[in-house]
Write a protein that holds these residues in place. Sequence first.
Motif, PDB file in Angstrom:
ATOM      1  N   UNK A 534      25.027  14.333   2.841  1.00 46.75           N
ATOM      2  CA  UNK A 534      24.458  15.650   3.147  1.00 46.75           C
ATOM      3  C   UNK A 534      23.461  16.120   2.083  1.00 46.75           C
ATOM      4  N   UNK A 535      23.210  15.283   1.086  1.00 45.24           N
ATOM      5  CA  UNK A 535      22.266  15.623   0.016  1.00 45.24           C
ATOM      6  C   UNK A 535      22.644  16.961  -0.635  1.00 45.24           C
ATOM      7  N   UNK A 536      23.926  17.111  -0.913  1.00 42.57           N
ATOM      8  CA  UNK A 536      24.446  18.385  -1.418  1.00 42.57           C
ATOM      9  C   UNK A 536      23.942  18.674  -2.831  1.00 42.57           C
ATOM     10  N   UNK A 537      23.889  17.658  -3.685  1.00 46.00           N
ATOM     11  CA  UNK A 537      23.511  17.903  -5.075  1.00 46.00           C
ATOM     12  C   UNK A 537      22.092  18.461  -5.179  1.00 46.00           C
ATOM     13  N   UNK A 538      21.182  17.945  -4.366  1.00 46.40           N
ATOM     14  CA  UNK A 538      19.811  18.467  -4.408  1.00 46.40           C
ATOM     15  C   UNK A 538      19.789  19.938  -4.023  1.00 46.40           C
ATOM     16  N   UNK A 539      20.599  20.297  -3.015  1.00 48.24           N
ATOM     17  CA  UNK A 539      20.660  21.698  -2.601  1.00 48.24           C
ATOM     18  C   UNK A 539      21.278  22.570  -3.709  1.00 48.24           C
ATOM     19  N   UNK A 540      22.311  22.057  -4.334  1.00 51.11           N
ATOM     20  CA  UNK A 540      22.970  22.820  -5.398  1.00 51.11           C
ATOM     21  C   UNK A 540      22.005  23.072  -6.550  1.00 51.11           C
ATOM     22  N   UNK A 541      21.195  22.072  -6.901  1.00 52.69           N
ATOM     23  CA  UNK A 541      20.295  22.206  -8.040  1.00 52.69           C
ATOM     24  C   UNK A 541      19.159  23.184  -7.774  1.00 52.69           C
ATOM     25  N   UNK A 542      18.940  23.561  -6.507  1.00 53.16           N
ATOM     26  CA  UNK A 542      17.982  24.631  -6.219  1.00 53.16           C
ATOM     27  C   UNK A 542      18.438  25.923  -6.895  1.00 53.16           C
TER      28      UNK A 542
END
Length: 833
Positions: A534-542
Motif C-alpha cells: 500500500x506504499x504506506x511509508x511514503x504516505x506517512x513521510x508526507x
Amino acid sequence: MTDTRRRVKVYTLNEDRQWDDRGTGHVSSGYVERLKGMSLLVRAESDGSLLLESKINPNTAYQKQQDTLIVWSEAENYDLALSFQEKAGCDEIWEKICQVQGKDPSVDITQDLVDESEEERFDDMSSPGLELPSCELSRLEEIAELVASSLPSPLRREKLALALENEGYIKKLLELFHVCEDLENIEGLHHLYEIIKGIFLLNRTALFEVMFSEECIMDVIGCLEYDPALSQPRKHREFLTKTAKFKEVIPISDPELKQKIHQTYRVQYIQDMVLPTPSVFEENMLSTLHSFIFFNKVEIVGMLQEDEKFLTDLFAQLTDEATDEEKRQELVNFLKEFCAFSQTLQPQNRDAFFKTLSNMGILPALEVILGMDDTQVRSAATDIFSYLVEYNPSMVREFVMQEAQQNDDVSKKLTEQKITSKDILLINLIIEHMICDTDPELGGAVQLMGLLRTLVDPENMLATANKTEKTEFLGFFYKHCMHVLTAPLLANTTEDKPSKDDFQTAQLLALVLELLTFCVEHHTYHIKNYIINKDILRRVLVLMASKHAFLALCALRFKRKIIGLKDEFYNRYIMKSFLFEPVVKAFLNNGSRYNLMNSAIIEMFEFIRVEDIKSLTAHVIENYWKALEDVDYVQTFKGLKLRFEQQRERQDNPKLDSMRSILRNHRYRRDARTLEDEEEMWFNTDEDDMEDGEAVVSPSDKTKNDDDIMDPISKFMERKKLKESEEKEVLLKTNLSGRQSPSFKLSLSSGTKTTLSSQSPATNLPGSPGSPGSPGSPGSPGSIPKNTSQTAAITTKGGLVGLVDYPDDDEDDDEDEDKEDTLPLSKKAKFES
C-alpha cells in the motif's frame, strides 16, 4: 489543686514505630472544662503555645519507666511519652495521675496491659461485662464519655460492643434522637453524634447490621448530621429522600435484592459523605465498614447474575429499536455500573460473571448501541467494552472473527447485497468512533486506541502449539480492518503536504501512527506486506512536512522503527521509492536549530552507520551526499561516507580484501615460534583445501599467476602513497564510535582480478610490472627483500602496531631468508602478499 510546672520533652510514636520529638515545654495538671476532667497540659518554653492537652482517663494504662519517663496510649495507634528533666517532676505528675485513677503511686503501671496472655484475657472476658448507664437524656454526656474512654483499649471496645449488642442499646439511643430533635435539644444531639461516631469506630459487623437495617439507617444518618464542629446541621436525610432517586430500569422482583441495593447506596453515602475523613489513627478502625460495602456489592452482583429473566429483559430492551433513547441510556448506564461492581469479585467469580454476560449476548448488544447516534450512550458502551477487553481480549477477538465469517457466508449466498465489512464489524465500529471523536482533546479516541492496541497485541493471544489465534486474528484484522484504520492517513497525504493540518487532525493521525508503529514492532510479515503493497511509508513521510512538530516526529519514529528491524525487504522498498528524501528535506529545513527533530534524524543516520547497514549506507551517500557533506558539527555523515568508500573498495578488490582479513587475523605477533606454527598450518590448509579435479599449475604458470597477483599490489602501493595524507586528515576528524580506523584503503580496478586455479597463461610484455623479468616482479634480481616489502605494505596508525620487524627478530633474518628460498614460488608470493 495547684499546678506544678516541670520541664519535659513530648514524644509521639510514628508509623515506623519510632519516637518523634514534638517539642520541649513545661508540664502541669489541672481541670479542663472542655474535656470535662483533669488533664495534662504542656506549654512550649519558646512561645507558650500548647504542645499537649490530654485528659487523664480513668481507664487508660499509664506506665512509669526509668524514673523520668511516663508513657501511655491515646488511641490504638497513637502512643505518647513525657520525658522529664528531673526525677522529682516525674514523681509529682505520676502522683497526680494515680490520684485521678485511684491508684497507689508506688506502682509503675496504673492499669493491666492490653497485651495480656490468652488465659488471662479469657478470664477477664468471662468476668461481668461493661455496665452501660441507663439510656436517658440526662445521662447522654456520661454515655459519650464512656464510649470515648473505651476506644483506646481493644479489650474495653469488645466489652462495650457486646453490651451494645446484648441490650439493644442502639435502638434506645435512636429513640432518644427523636426526642432530642422534637425538643430541639442541640446539646443532646451533639452528644448523640459523638456516641454514634464512636460506635462506628468500634468496627463491629454485628453493630453495623443493626445500624444499617431498614428501620435504623436513616436515624443513624440523622444523628451524624449534628456535628458539634459545625454551626448548622447537615441535611443528609433530605438529600437521600428527595434528591437521590432510585431508578428501576428493569423491574426487580426480589425484595431482598432491592433492599440490598438501597442499603449499599446509603452505607456508601455514609462512608463517603457523612462520616468525617478518618485521621491516620482511625483508618484501621473503619476496615469493617469497607468490608461491609464490599460484600454487599458481591452479593448484589451474584443475585442479579442468577436472575436470568432480569438479564434477558435487559439485553432485549437494549437491542430493541422501539426502546426510546432515554430508556436506552438508563439501561446502558445500569449495565456499566453492573460491570463496575464486578471488579470487586474474586477472579473465579469474575470469570463466571463475564461468561454469563457473553452468553446473554453482550457483544452483539454493544454493537447495536455503538451504532447509535447518542454520544452519551456510546460513551457508556465504550466503557463497558473496555471492561470486556481488559478482562478477556480473546473472547472479543473470537466474537469479531465469527462475525466476519458469518458475514462472508451471507455475502456468498446473497451476492446482490454488497455490504462492506466496515459497516457491520464491531471492531470497525470502534475504529470509526476513534476516528470521528469530536472531543478537541480526543479523550475517547485515546481510550479506544488503547483498546485496539490490546486486541492486536500478540503477547496476550493464546499460545497454542500452532499459534492459531495470532495467525487467524491478524489475518482477519489486516483483511477487514486495517484499511479503516489507515483511511484518514491515506486521505490526508495525497499531495506533498498534509491536506488538513489542524491540531485535532494532527492528534488523530499521531494516534494512528502510534498504533501502526506498534504493529511494525510486533506483527512481522503482516504489517510488512501491508506497508509495501500500500506504499504506506511514503504516505506517512508526507507528514514530515506538517507544521506540528509532534506529528512530524511520529512519522519519523515510524520510519526509524522500520529501519531498526534491519530487514532487507524494507530496505529495498525504501531505496526503490527514495524514501530518505522527505527526511533529508526536513533535516535541511530545520537548519541549524538544535531541537528534537535534529537529534532524531541524526540518530537515525548514526544507527545506519553503527549497524553498518550497507545497502542504506550506499543509497544515502550516492543520492544525498551533496546535501549532507557540509554538516560538520557531527561526524555521522562523514562516517557514513567513509563506510561507503570502504564498501566500494572491498567490492572492487576482493583479493586485497581477503589479504586484509589475513593480515587482521595475524595482526599481533607473539613470538617467532608461534608465527612459524601458524604459517605451517596455513600452508597445509592451502594444499589440503584444493578441490578434486582442480587444474595443477605448472611452475611457469605459477610464476605468471604470482606476477598477476603482485601487479595490483604494486599499483595499490603507488596509489596509497598519493592518498595517504588525504586519508590521514579524514581519519583524524572522524570518530567512529570506538571502532578502529582502517589501516589502509583499497581501490583497484576489476581488470586486475585473477585466481590461481582458473587463470590461463598470459603473455606479459618485457619490462612490464608483472613480467617475470621485470625489476618489480618477485624472484627477479631487483625484487624487494621480504622484510622490506612487509614494512612498506603495512602501515601503522593510531598507535596500533602491524606486522613489522622486531629487534629480537634480527638474528633470525638469515634463517628466514634461507627458509624462504626453499618454499614453492606460489606459496612464497602468497605469504609476501
